[in-house]
Design a protein around this motif. Sequence first.
Motif, PDB file in Angstrom:
ATOM      1  N   ASP A  30      33.487  65.484  22.686  1.00 36.72           N
ATOM      2  CA  ASP A  30      33.247  64.828  21.401  1.00 36.72           C
ATOM      3  C   ASP A  30      33.177  65.839  20.277  1.00 36.72           C
ATOM      4  OD1 ASP A  30      32.986  62.450  22.845  1.00 36.72           O
ATOM      5  OD2 ASP A  30      30.886  62.899  23.250  1.00 36.72           O
ATOM      6  N   ALA A  31      32.844  67.066  20.646  1.00 41.75           N
ATOM      7  CA  ALA A  31      32.761  68.121  19.644  1.00 41.75           C
ATOM      8  C   ALA A  31      33.206  69.411  20.299  1.00 41.75           C
ATOM      9  CB  ALA A  31      31.329  68.247  19.130  1.00 41.75           C
ATOM     10  N   SER A  32      33.907  70.218  19.536  1.00 40.72           N
ATOM     11  CA  SER A  32      34.471  71.424  20.114  1.00 40.72           C
ATOM     12  C   SER A  32      34.365  72.546  19.092  1.00 40.72           C
ATOM     13  CB  SER A  32      35.932  71.141  20.472  1.00 40.72           C
ATOM     14  OG  SER A  32      36.576  72.333  20.829  1.00 40.72           O
ATOM     15  N   THR A  33      34.034  73.762  19.573  1.00 38.87           N
ATOM     16  CA  THR A  33      33.939  74.873  18.630  1.00 38.87           C
ATOM     17  C   THR A  33      34.604  76.124  19.200  1.00 38.87           C
ATOM     18  OG1 THR A  33      32.473  76.232  17.291  1.00 38.87           O
ATOM     19  CG2 THR A  33      31.634  75.574  19.442  1.00 38.87           C
ATOM     20  N   SER A  34      35.108  76.944  18.303  1.00 35.04           N
ATOM     21  CA  SER A  34      35.751  78.184  18.727  1.00 35.04           C
ATOM     22  C   SER A  34      34.912  79.380  18.290  1.00 35.04           C
ATOM     23  CB  SER A  34      37.144  78.275  18.123  1.00 35.04           C
ATOM     24  OG  SER A  34      37.056  78.212  16.719  1.00 35.04           O
ATOM     25  N   SER A  59      23.813  72.550  26.799  1.00 37.96           N
ATOM     26  CA  SER A  59      23.670  71.471  27.777  1.00 37.96           C
ATOM     27  C   SER A  59      22.207  71.106  28.027  1.00 37.96           C
ATOM     28  CB  SER A  59      24.384  71.829  29.078  1.00 37.96           C
ATOM     29  OG  SER A  59      23.902  73.058  29.549  1.00 37.96           O
ATOM     30  N   LYS A  60      21.300  71.940  27.525  1.00 39.13           N
ATOM     31  CA  LYS A  60      19.871  71.612  27.682  1.00 39.13           C
ATOM     32  C   LYS A  60      19.411  70.583  26.646  1.00 39.13           C
ATOM     33  CE  LYS A  60      18.722  76.319  28.987  1.00 39.13           C
ATOM     34  NZ  LYS A  60      18.303  77.485  28.176  1.00 39.13           N
ATOM     35  N   LEU A  61      20.223  70.402  25.618  1.00 33.56           N
ATOM     36  CA  LEU A  61      19.789  69.489  24.546  1.00 33.56           C
ATOM     37  C   LEU A  61      19.746  68.049  25.042  1.00 33.56           C
ATOM     38  CD1 LEU A  61      21.880  70.861  21.538  1.00 33.56           C
ATOM     39  CD2 LEU A  61      19.449  71.197  21.994  1.00 33.56           C
ATOM     40  N   PRO A  62      18.740  67.310  24.582  1.00 35.95           N
ATOM     41  CA  PRO A  62      18.591  65.937  25.070  1.00 35.95           C
ATOM     42  C   PRO A  62      19.781  65.034  24.728  1.00 35.95           C
ATOM     43  CG  PRO A  62      17.094  66.379  23.230  1.00 35.95           C
ATOM     44  CD  PRO A  62      17.678  67.698  23.637  1.00 35.95           C
ATOM     45  N   GLU A  63      20.471  65.292  23.623  1.00 35.82           N
ATOM     46  CA  GLU A  63      21.578  64.393  23.260  1.00 35.82           C
ATOM     47  C   GLU A  63      22.896  64.778  23.930  1.00 35.82           C
ATOM     48  OE1 GLU A  63      19.716  66.275  21.299  1.00 35.82           O
ATOM     49  OE2 GLU A  63      20.668  66.729  19.366  1.00 35.82           O
ATOM     50  N   VAL A  64      22.894  65.919  24.640  1.00 36.80           N
ATOM     51  CA  VAL A  64      24.150  66.386  25.234  1.00 36.80           C
ATOM     52  C   VAL A  64      24.282  65.943  26.686  1.00 36.80           C
ATOM     53  CG1 VAL A  64      25.428  68.448  25.939  1.00 36.80           C
ATOM     54  CG2 VAL A  64      24.392  68.330  23.660  1.00 36.80           C
ATOM     55  N   VAL A  75      34.093  76.012  23.383  1.00 36.67           N
ATOM     56  CA  VAL A  75      32.975  75.271  23.962  1.00 36.67           C
ATOM     57  C   VAL A  75      33.140  73.798  23.580  1.00 36.67           C
ATOM     58  CG1 VAL A  75      30.477  74.949  24.009  1.00 36.67           C
ATOM     59  CG2 VAL A  75      31.443  77.251  23.825  1.00 36.67           C
ATOM     60  N   ASN A  76      33.248  72.963  24.584  1.00 37.47           N
ATOM     61  CA  ASN A  76      33.398  71.522  24.362  1.00 37.47           C
ATOM     62  C   ASN A  76      32.132  70.792  24.779  1.00 37.47           C
ATOM     63  OD1 ASN A  76      36.017  72.090  23.645  1.00 37.47           O
ATOM     64  ND2 ASN A  76      36.844  71.588  25.671  1.00 37.47           N
ATOM     65  N   VAL A  77      31.728  69.860  23.941  1.00 41.74           N
ATOM     66  CA  VAL A  77      30.471  69.163  24.202  1.00 41.74           C
ATOM     67  C   VAL A  77      30.707  67.658  24.272  1.00 41.74           C
ATOM     68  CG1 VAL A  77      28.205  68.614  23.238  1.00 41.74           C
ATOM     69  CG2 VAL A  77      29.096  70.948  23.075  1.00 41.74           C
ATOM     70  N   TRP A  78      30.125  67.050  25.306  1.00 46.15           N
ATOM     71  CA  TRP A  78      30.147  65.585  25.409  1.00 46.15           C
ATOM     72  C   TRP A  78      28.753  65.072  25.088  1.00 46.15           C
ATOM     73  CZ3 TRP A  78      33.400  68.690  27.917  1.00 46.15           C
ATOM     74  CH2 TRP A  78      34.723  68.267  28.126  1.00 46.15           C
ATOM     75  N   LEU A  79      28.687  64.118  24.205  1.00 46.08           N
ATOM     76  CA  LEU A  79      27.378  63.576  23.839  1.00 46.08           C
ATOM     77  C   LEU A  79      27.001  62.434  24.768  1.00 46.08           C
ATOM     78  CD1 LEU A  79      27.727  63.509  19.958  1.00 46.08           C
ATOM     79  CD2 LEU A  79      26.449  65.153  21.350  1.00 46.08           C
ATOM     80  N   LYS A  80      25.703  62.194  24.875  1.00 51.63           N
ATOM     81  CA  LYS A  80      25.248  61.038  25.636  1.00 51.63           C
ATOM     82  C   LYS A  80      25.570  59.781  24.834  1.00 51.63           C
ATOM     83  CE  LYS A  80      21.654  62.978  28.478  1.00 51.63           C
ATOM     84  NZ  LYS A  80      20.342  63.541  28.193  1.00 51.63           N
ATOM     85  N   PRO A  81      25.844  58.671  25.523  1.00 55.68           N
ATOM     86  CA  PRO A  81      26.166  57.431  24.812  1.00 55.68           C
ATOM     87  C   PRO A  81      25.149  57.109  23.722  1.00 55.68           C
ATOM     88  CG  PRO A  81      26.472  57.125  27.168  1.00 55.68           C
ATOM     89  CD  PRO A  81      25.932  58.518  26.990  1.00 55.68           C
ATOM     90  N   ASP A 471      20.331  51.505  26.437  1.00 64.31           N
ATOM     91  CA  ASP A 471      20.187  52.271  27.667  1.00 64.31           C
ATOM     92  C   ASP A 471      21.494  52.384  28.459  1.00 64.31           C
ATOM     93  OD1 ASP A 471      20.238  49.624  28.061  1.00 64.31           O
ATOM     94  OD2 ASP A 471      18.424  49.504  29.288  1.00 64.31           O
ATOM     95  N   ILE A 472      22.576  52.507  27.733  1.00 63.71           N
ATOM     96  CA  ILE A 472      23.854  52.719  28.410  1.00 63.71           C
ATOM     97  C   ILE A 472      23.941  54.175  28.855  1.00 63.71           C
ATOM     98  CG2 ILE A 472      26.332  52.957  27.918  1.00 63.71           C
ATOM     99  CD1 ILE A 472      25.532  50.133  28.520  1.00 63.71           C
ATOM    100  N   GLU A 473      24.203  54.372  30.140  1.00 66.31           N
ATOM    101  CA  GLU A 473      24.170  55.737  30.676  1.00 66.31           C
ATOM    102  C   GLU A 473      25.532  56.426  30.665  1.00 66.31           C
ATOM    103  OE1 GLU A 473      21.675  57.609  31.476  1.00 66.31           O
ATOM    104  OE2 GLU A 473      20.178  56.062  31.037  1.00 66.31           O
TER     105      GLU A 473
END
Length: 562
Positions: A30-34, A59-64, A75-81, A471-473
């Motif tokens: 969902d987000a990517s940085t160089s 990856s320790k962040l609660p929203e990640v 670095v590519n990041v996927w967020l939690k729903p 509460d969609i996982e």
Amino acid sequence: MRAQEFLQKTYGVSDAIVQWQSPRESQRGDASTSIALSLAKNIGEKPMVVAKSLAQELSKLPEVERAEVAGTGYVNVWLKPAALLRELSASRKAHVESVKANQRKKQNVVLDYSHPNIAKPLGVHHLLSTIVGQAITNIYRNAGYNAIAINHIGDWGTQFGKLAVAFRRWGTKPIEQYTLDELLGLYVKFHDEAEKDESLEEEARLAFRDLEQGQSDLRTFWETVVGITMRSMQRPYERLHVTFDLVQGESFYEDKMAPILEEGKAKKLFTIGKEGALIVEFPEETKLPPAIVLKADGSTIYFTRDLATARYRIDTWHPLEILYVVDVAQQQYFQQLFATLKLLEWDLPVMEHVIFGRMRFIDRQMSTRKGNILKLEEVLDEAVTRAKQVIADHRETIQTDDEAALAEMMGVGAVAYGILSQNRKMDMVFDWDKFLSFEGNSAPYLQYTHARARSVLRKGDANEKQQFPDDIEVLAETERLLLKTLLLFPSVLEDARETRMPHKLANYLFQLCQDFNAFYNREPILKAESDQRDFRLTLTREMADVLRTGAELLTLRLPDRM
Ligand code: ARG
């Protein structure tokens, strides 16, 4: 923010600005940085090492949901729903707030579009100006601006002299009994005859001069002609969902030009040119040829009226911007106009000539017509006839209890959207097959997708207020993409407004439909279980609402069923 702090703490860099991209490819998250790539050199570390430690931290962040290293150090990041959903509602809120803030500021923006020339054939550029202008107006209004839509009709000028002469010579019945087509006929006849007889032009010039001087027969004649033309425009405007706040044509400025001519003369800007006309010359670096302000015989012209028009609009509305949606053919004209206003040293708003390119017709019949004479009603009727055929061809998939209404919505929409989905600055293509196609970027495709979504909602008994369950996982890939596309809506609207480029909104809606259809084809909605079913229905409703809002800004109407 978190990434920045981490890099500062770990590597002692104080100026690392972490830029995030939102890629569409699902494997890039969902987000990517160089940032790791650009930082590595400075701090003497391998990009991979920096990227890995950053990914681990994120990856320790609660929203990640997860963070991964890709390629040579992205670095590519996927967020939690839940985080994506929070972003969606935050972006909505921010949008609503910015609209309200704009409304409070009561900012006027004047939009000048459509502006047909009375008693002259309607050119294709009038159709383009009308649709593009209306879409831009709608987008401004939606953003909270006070848009003032003006139809600056060409109801003054030598063409009235021509028409008066033609009527005097070849008229067969009282003027009020003429239809617009017959008026066109007179006008065309004048041009044919004038090729053989040069004195006609002079006679027309004199007739217009008499009209300007207020000769009463000519005045009545003129009023009648304006009335006939405006009445004949009413229907097509309605069908296209085009409305104006004001019809202030060129004649409106008849008594408002003299003070400006005086001002220009007093400021020594308007001077007598070689042939006796009053002209304005521009500074060398503009490379603009001089413009005529007043003809040698004292009659005013289009340019003179536009000077008065600008003055009037500035004094009346103190607008933030004045936008003229006019054919690129008038580019130099508007440069001259704006340059003159600058020379007059008026306090000016943003003034912009919102150009559009030429239209090329794929249809042989349309393209071979002389002088691009394009009758708006005829084009719309043809579009509706073709839409009827399309509906007939799709008998098995299309259901409607009002075929005529659907054909009207589809045909007219196809023309409007066909134009608005193209970059207005480029030459455009008028292509019936593309405009009416069910598969591509077209009005019928948007309409069909909307009806499909509404049908799911009806079957699922979804109500309008239904919210996303929180509460969609996990998200399916197509769900995530659709959600991300929905997120972009406010920024697309803003971008389309700032650049006055309706096709950006059109392209977005097309993407939205594609994302929805991909989701619809892959994931069961009505047959999904409890929370997932609610989630998917809400996603469907959100998509349908955004699609409708966006499409209506582009003057399109979408059916609930088809
Ligand atoms: N009537 C003109 C034409 O058909 C366009 C008018 C544009 N507006 C303006 N303020 N000049 O070319």
